[in-house]
Every structure is written in structure tokens, then in C-alpha cells.
Design an enzyme around this catalytic site. Structure first.
Site, PDB file in Angstrom:
ATOM      1  CG  ASN A 124      -3.348  12.564  -3.905  1.00 16.59           C
ATOM      2  OD1 ASN A 124      -3.874  13.619  -3.532  1.00 16.59           O
ATOM      3  ND2 ASN A 124      -2.619  11.799  -3.108  1.00 16.59           N
ATOM      4  CE  LYS A 139       0.982  12.882  -3.399  1.00 10.54           C
ATOM      5  NZ  LYS A 139       2.191  12.168  -3.096  1.00 10.54           N
ATOM      6  CG  HIS A 187      -2.094   9.089   0.109  1.00 13.45           C
ATOM      7  ND1 HIS A 187      -0.827   9.467   0.507  1.00 13.45           N
ATOM      8  CD2 HIS A 187      -2.039   8.984  -1.242  1.00 13.45           C
ATOM      9  CE1 HIS A 187      -0.058   9.593  -0.563  1.00 13.45           C
ATOM     10  NE2 HIS A 187      -0.778   9.310  -1.639  1.00 13.45           N
ATOM     11  CD  GLU A 229       1.868  11.997   0.488  1.00 10.30           C
ATOM     12  OE1 GLU A 229       0.908  12.759   0.318  1.00 10.30           O
ATOM     13  OE2 GLU A 229       2.649  11.667  -0.427  1.00 10.30           O
ATOM     14  CD  GLU A 286      -0.909   5.641  -3.982  1.00 16.98           C
ATOM     15  OE1 GLU A 286      -0.790   6.262  -5.036  1.00 16.98           O
ATOM     16  OE2 GLU A 286      -1.073   6.187  -2.877  1.00 16.98           O
ATOM     17  N   GLY A 297       6.476   9.558  -4.937  1.00 22.60           N
ATOM     18  CA  GLY A 297       7.202  10.822  -4.994  1.00 22.60           C
ATOM     19  C   GLY A 297       8.716  10.663  -5.023  1.00 22.60           C
ATOM     20  CB  SER A 331       7.323   7.304  -9.394  1.00 17.16           C
ATOM     21  OG  SER A 331       7.779   7.893  -8.187  1.00 17.16           O
TER      22      SER A 331
HETATM   23  C1  PEP Z   1       0.447   9.441  -4.635  1.00 16.72           C
HETATM   24  O1  PEP Z   1       0.632  10.352  -3.876  1.00 16.72           O
HETATM   25  O2  PEP Z   1      -0.610   8.806  -4.534  1.00 16.72           O
HETATM   26  C2  PEP Z   1       1.477   9.135  -5.625  1.00 16.72           C
HETATM   27  C3  PEP Z   1       1.433   7.981  -6.206  1.00 16.72           C
HETATM   28  O3  PEP Z   1       2.433  10.104  -5.858  1.00 16.72           O
HETATM   29  P1  PEP Z   1       3.532  10.098  -7.039  1.00 16.72           P
HETATM   30  O4  PEP Z   1       2.830   9.737  -8.311  1.00 16.72           O
HETATM   31  O5  PEP Z   1       4.090  11.483  -7.040  1.00 16.72           O
HETATM   32  O6  PEP Z   1       4.562   9.070  -6.669  1.00 16.72           O
END
Ligand code: PEP
Length: 250
Positions: free
Chosen positions: A9, A11, A94, A96, A166, A172, A212
Site C-alpha cells: 500500500n 498510500k 484502511h 487511515e 492491521e 507506520g 510495520s
Molecule cells: C499499512 O498502511 O497498511 C501498513 C501496514 O503500513 P506500515 O507497513 O508502514 O506499518
């Protein structure tokens, strides 16, 4: 047997030209991947990225889609528009989108149903905040997000749904759920799917882990029985990090 599904992703990162050259190189270097590979650039990058990976095994997805066919929805993009440029997969729900744009489970469900009606494949994201986890609400939150998010989805259409677990506190932040904690949530989510659709659908549903994920932790996470892939944010932005994740089962 579920095939691992690794998705990036991106973003709000990469310009169209950066995205296209990255995608081309990724597709070349991932041509022998044993996993299913997907990347999700921003809307403006999609046409160039679709062209860059044409004929390869890399799937291109959108990061969002509107829940209407067309009309007066300023700033929005429809499923028909995406399909017209060769994008048949979309990430929905997601954290966000939930956190910054107020997307509720009901609204996400409307998008899920419309995207399915339009013939798209979906990655449906769910996951708890730190506050929810610490207050003991983890299972309630996951159950609600999965069951409301999938409300009205037929067993047949579950073939088109991937779930991404997630934990919001791991996105992040550099904090990863321990493989055991992640596995517990994945097994719980599979149980929720089983309660709704039965064992066959539950056993065939791909559940990705996100939060992460990086080359250093991917193998241990993917070794868990109910973790079937990864939704990767930050580490999907460089080939140095994303390629070893894609090749984690070689
Ligand atoms: C994501 O945005 O779906 C995500 C898991 O980000 P990150 O791997 O940076 O934590």
C-alpha cells in the site's frame, strides 16, 4: 492450501513517473515470486503503473473507491473508471480512511457491496486501536468490523474478499504485533468468518497481516498458521525492502 498474498500500500507516495519505473523494476524482479503480489498506488499513478506491469504477475489495486456508479460526487473515483483502466482490485476500510476520513463500518460495507457488484476483488482492512486493545475490546472490535464490513456478502463472493488484519498501533510505528498476538487475532477473525459462512469459506479466506512488516520480521509472521500474507506500507516503497518480503518463502 492458501497461497501467500503480499501487497504494498503506497498510500500518498510516489509521483506517476516514479511509480511506473518502480513498478516495472518490481515486476521484473518479482517474476519468479511464489506469492501473489499486489501494489496499490494513488489514483493518478494507476494508468502508468498498469501499463508498466502489463503481462506480468503483479496486480495493481486502488486504495479506495466510491460506493455509487457515477454522479455528483466531487473528488471521487468509481469502480467503472478503475475497471476501464484495468484495475480490478481495491483496498477498503484502511485505518487511515477510518481515522482521518470518518469511514464507518456501515459506509465501508456499502463500498464493499458496490465494489463486488462491479466485479472487483477487495482487500478489507480491520484492526483495533491501542486503546481498544488495552481496554479488552479487541475481539468485539474485530467481530464488529468483520461482520458489518461483510454484511450482505454471499459465500460465493467471499472468493473475491481478502481480509487484512492491521492493528492500528502497529501501522507506520515500527511496532509489530508479536507473531503469537497476530496469530491469535487471525485465528479469531477466521472464526468469525466460519460463524458466518462455515468452515469451507473460512479455510479458503486469505487473511493478511499488516503493521510495520519488514524483511526482518516477515518470515516469522508468515510461518503462523492463520497468517496468509502481508499488507505492507512503508517497506513496500523501496525495492531493497519489498523484494525480500515478496521472496520470504523462497
Ligand atoms: C499499512 O498502511 O497498511 C501498513 C501496514 O503500513 P506500515 O507497513 O508502514 O506499518
Amino acid at each position: 492450501m492458501r497461497k501467500l498474498y503480499i501487497a504494498g500500500n503506497w498510500k500518498m507516495n510516489k509521483t506517476p513517473s516514479e511509480a511506473a519505473s518502480f513498478a516495472k523494476e518490481l515486476a521484473e524482479k518479482a517474476s519468479d515470486a511464489k506469492v501473489k503480489v499486489m501494489i496499490a498506488p494513488t489514483f493518478v499513478c494507476l494508468p502508468d503503473v498498469v501499463k508498466a506491469v502489463k503481462g506480468t504477475n503483479v496486480i495493481v489495486a486502488a486504495q479506495n473507491v466510491n460506493d455509487h456508479k457515477s454522479g455528483a460526487y466531487t473528488g471521487e473515483v468509481s469502480a467503472d473508471m478503475l475497471k476501464d483502466i484495468g484495475v480490478n482490485t481495491v483496498i477498503l476500510g484502511h485505518s487511515e480512511r477510518r481515522q482521518y476520513y470518518g469511514e464507518t463500518d456501515e459506509f465501508i460495507n456499502a463500498k464493499v457491496l458496490f465494489a463486488l457488484e462491479s466485479g472487483m476483488d477487495i482487500v478489507l482492512c480491520v484492526g483495533e486501536t491501542l486503546e481498544e486493545r488495552e481496554s479488552g475490546a479487541l475481539e468485539d472490535v474485530l467481530k464488529r468490523q468483520v461482520s458489518v464490513g461483510l454484511s450482505g456478502v454471499s459465500a460465493e463472493n467471499m472468493k473475491k474478499i481478502t481480509i487484512a488484519y492491521e492493528p492500528v498501533w502497529a501501522i507506520g510505528t515500527g511496532k509489530t504485533a508479536t507473531p503469537a498476538d497476530a496469530e491469535a487475532s487471525h485465528a479469531f477473525i477466521r472464526g468469525v468468518v466460519k460463524d458466518i459462512y462455515g468452515s469451507d469459506v473460512a479455510e479458503n479466506t486469505i487473511i493478511q497481516y499488516g503493521g510495520s512488516v519488514k524483511p526482518a520480521n516477515v518470515k516469522e509472521l508468515m510461518a503462523q498458521p492463520d497468517i496468509d500474507g502481508a499488507l505492507v506500507g512503508g517497506a513496500s516503497l523501496t525495492l531493497e525492502q519489498f523484494l525480500p518480503i515478496i521472496h520470504c518463502v523462497d
